[in-house]
Design a protein around this motif. Structure first.
Motif, PDB file in Angstrom:
ATOM      1  N   UNK A 207       1.940 -14.002   3.607  1.00  0.00           N
ATOM      2  CA  UNK A 207       1.008 -12.867   3.548  1.00  0.00           C
ATOM      3  C   UNK A 207       0.924 -12.125   4.880  1.00  0.00           C
ATOM      4  N   UNK A 208       0.880 -12.870   5.972  1.00  0.00           N
ATOM      5  CA  UNK A 208       0.753 -12.235   7.283  1.00  0.00           C
ATOM      6  C   UNK A 208       1.925 -11.304   7.562  1.00  0.00           C
ATOM      7  N   UNK A 209       3.146 -11.808   7.375  1.00  0.00           N
ATOM      8  CA  UNK A 209       4.327 -10.981   7.626  1.00  0.00           C
ATOM      9  C   UNK A 209       4.417  -9.836   6.635  1.00  0.00           C
ATOM     10  N   UNK A 210       4.019 -10.081   5.384  1.00  0.00           N
ATOM     11  CA  UNK A 210       4.063  -9.053   4.352  1.00  0.00           C
ATOM     12  C   UNK A 210       3.160  -7.881   4.715  1.00  0.00           C
ATOM     13  N   UNK A 211       1.946  -8.179   5.170  1.00  0.00           N
ATOM     14  CA  UNK A 211       1.008  -7.110   5.516  1.00  0.00           C
ATOM     15  C   UNK A 211       1.465  -6.346   6.759  1.00  0.00           C
ATOM     16  N   UNK A 212       2.126  -7.045   7.674  1.00  0.00           N
ATOM     17  CA  UNK A 212       2.655  -6.339   8.849  1.00  0.00           C
ATOM     18  C   UNK A 212       3.718  -5.324   8.435  1.00  0.00           C
ATOM     19  N   UNK A 213       4.624  -5.749   7.548  1.00  0.00           N
ATOM     20  CA  UNK A 213       5.655  -4.836   7.062  1.00  0.00           C
ATOM     21  C   UNK A 213       5.023  -3.688   6.283  1.00  0.00           C
ATOM     22  N   UNK A 214       4.031  -4.000   5.454  1.00  0.00           N
ATOM     23  CA  UNK A 214       3.370  -2.964   4.653  1.00  0.00           C
ATOM     24  C   UNK A 214       2.734  -1.908   5.541  1.00  0.00           C
ATOM     25  N   UNK A 231       3.768  -3.617  -6.187  1.00  0.00           N
ATOM     26  CA  UNK A 231       3.587  -4.386  -7.416  1.00  0.00           C
ATOM     27  C   UNK A 231       2.924  -5.703  -7.038  1.00  0.00           C
ATOM     28  N   UNK A 232       1.706  -5.902  -7.520  1.00  0.00           N
ATOM     29  CA  UNK A 232       0.999  -7.163  -7.310  1.00  0.00           C
ATOM     30  C   UNK A 232       1.061  -7.945  -8.619  1.00  0.00           C
ATOM     31  N   UNK A 233       1.579  -9.163  -8.570  1.00  0.00           N
ATOM     32  CA  UNK A 233       1.767  -9.927  -9.809  1.00  0.00           C
ATOM     33  C   UNK A 233       1.182 -11.320  -9.674  1.00  0.00           C
ATOM     34  N   UNK A 234       0.852 -11.870 -10.820  1.00  0.00           N
ATOM     35  CA  UNK A 234       0.192 -13.167 -10.885  1.00  0.00           C
ATOM     36  C   UNK A 234       0.819 -13.981 -12.012  1.00  0.00           C
ATOM     37  N   UNK A 322       0.619  -2.186 -10.850  1.00  0.00           N
ATOM     38  CA  UNK A 322       1.456  -1.265 -10.093  1.00  0.00           C
ATOM     39  C   UNK A 322       0.601  -0.147  -9.520  1.00  0.00           C
ATOM     40  N   UNK A 323       0.869   0.201  -8.289  1.00  0.00           N
ATOM     41  CA  UNK A 323       0.273   1.380  -7.663  1.00  0.00           C
ATOM     42  C   UNK A 323       1.373   2.126  -6.934  1.00  0.00           C
ATOM     43  N   UNK A 324       1.500   3.437  -7.198  1.00  0.00           N
ATOM     44  CA  UNK A 324       2.499   4.270  -6.525  1.00  0.00           C
ATOM     45  C   UNK A 324       1.822   5.542  -6.044  1.00  0.00           C
ATOM     46  N   UNK A 336      -3.974   0.779  -1.065  1.00  0.00           N
ATOM     47  CA  UNK A 336      -2.888   0.618  -2.038  1.00  0.00           C
ATOM     48  C   UNK A 336      -2.939  -0.769  -2.680  1.00  0.00           C
ATOM     49  N   UNK A 337      -3.185  -1.793  -1.859  1.00  0.00           N
ATOM     50  CA  UNK A 337      -3.285  -3.157  -2.403  1.00  0.00           C
ATOM     51  C   UNK A 337      -4.459  -3.263  -3.362  1.00  0.00           C
ATOM     52  N   UNK A 338      -5.588  -2.654  -2.997  1.00  0.00           N
ATOM     53  CA  UNK A 338      -6.765  -2.711  -3.864  1.00  0.00           C
ATOM     54  C   UNK A 338      -6.487  -2.041  -5.205  1.00  0.00           C
TER      55      UNK A 338
END
Length: 368
Positions: A207-214, A231-234, A322-324, A336-338
């Motif tokens: 998560x940490x690296x993902x949010x930095x890239x985002x 795309x947030x998936x569960x 999905x959010x675009x 965007x994540x929200x």
């Protein structure tokens, strides 16, 4: 790419033993004239050859290869034989040393760079430089002995040639050791960086690296007015897998799903574990239509690939939000994540195993 190695298997212990053998060799050299020739000549040079053999073993262990026993043992046996045979012939001993010892160093250099160059080249180059110098010194010494131009003096007698060779030998030992330490340090740093950025269970970014890239990519999209999608998936009913089949089965499902998802994504996309059984996919340069197509492909791929487990399989499905949008501000990542999270909630409320999309956040323009 796996960079973490088991503790104690970097070759450091073998390199340290080589340094001890080196030290023992020079102690015996210093006793020349005060101890028997078999100790100060035969044993001393056998220790020097053993030191180079241990250096070769350390390099092999650093690369996680089997120890090359015959390439380690044969030169030591040759050193014992040659120096024992020529114990009273200084010139012959130097010619022998000018062949056996440089050959050992060349074998070490070959093992260092072949069949694959080390991933930590800074230290490898320092080792190569120091060993290359030592090869030239020892080979040159043997050539001088062969040509009759080497002064007939033992190592510790202070002739100009001997003094230079003696000091250079110590310098190359220090440089090579620093190079090996640098290689192990660089590997440890790479392992720490990997652990800091990647999820240990699934192998995807954490998560940490993902949010930095985002944050970085959203800022880039805002500057260039480019589309960006998430795309947030569960994993559906993941708790039931843990409760009925155990946590090992749950871990296997997480690994399996991450592998299926990675196989379906493009090179520029990034998959990361967002938390628990949730994954986040970053889709730079992707509009809503493209994001929905990617999300549906991911959903179908997971549904069509049951997770192997204990001689059978576990059926797995995922829900995706999905959010675009076209971000207007660099700080739009959280919004965007929200928005993707709200879409994921809607997909679960609608029955799971489906894709839903939501409106763009206020900091971005929506796309149809």
């Amino acid at each position: 790419m796996t960079v973490v190695r088991p503790q104690g298997r970097e070759g450091v212990d073998l390199w340290a033993l080589g340094l001890l053998a080196h030290g023992g060799c020079y102690v015996l050299y210093a006793l020349r004239g005060h101890a028997p020739d078999w100790a100060t000549v035969v044993l001393a040079n056998a220790l020097l050859s053993s030191a180079f053999a241990l250096t070769l073993a350390a390099v092999a262990q650093f690369h996680a290869r089997p120890l090359p026993w015959w390439r380690m043992g044969l030169p030591v046996a040759a050193a014992l034989l040659l120096f024992g045979w020529h114990v009273g012939d200084y010139r012959a001993r130097q010619m022998s040393a000018g062949v056996v010892l440089p050959l050992q160093l060349l074998l070490t250099l070959w093992a260092l760079w072949r069949p694959q160059a080390p991933g930590q080249p800074r230290g490898a180059w320092l080792i190569s430089l120091s060993m290359g110098i030592e090869v030239l010194l020892m080979g040159g010494r043997g050539w001088l002995a062969l040509s009759g131009r080497l002064d007939n003096a033992d190592l510790l007698q202070l002739s100009p040639t001997q003094a230079v060779l003696f000091m250079m030998a110590f310098v190359t030992i220090i440089l090579a050791s620093l190079g090996f330490i640098l290689m192990t340090k660089d590997r440890a740093d790479a392992a720490n960086q990997h652990l800091a950025a990647y999820d240990a269970l699934t192998g995807v970014v954490n998560r940490r690296a993902l949010l930095q890239v985002l944050e970085r990519e959203v800022a880039q999209a805002a500057r260039t007015a480019s589309p960006y999608a998430l795309v947030l998936l569960d994993i559906d009913h993941f708790k039931a897998v843990n409760d009925t089949r155990g946590h090992l089965a749950g871990d296997q499902v997480l690994r399996h799903v991450s592998q299926v998802l990675r196989a379906r994504l493009r090179g520029q996309d990034l998959l990361g574990r967002y938390g628990g059984e949730e994954f986040l996919v970053l889709l730079p340069g992707t509009d809503l239509a493209g994001a929905l197509q990617v999300a549906e492909g991911l959903r179908q791929a997971v549904q069509d690939a049951p997770c192997p487990w204990s001689g059978g399989s576990i059926a797995v499905t995922i829900s995706l939000g999905v959010c675009a949008a076209r971000p207007h501000a660099p700080g739009c990542a959280e919004a965007l994540i929200d928005a993707a999270d709200q879409a994921l909630y809607a997909a679960k409320q609608a029955g799971r195993n489906r894709v839903q999309h939501g409106p763009a956040p206020q900091c971005a323009a929506g796309m149809s």
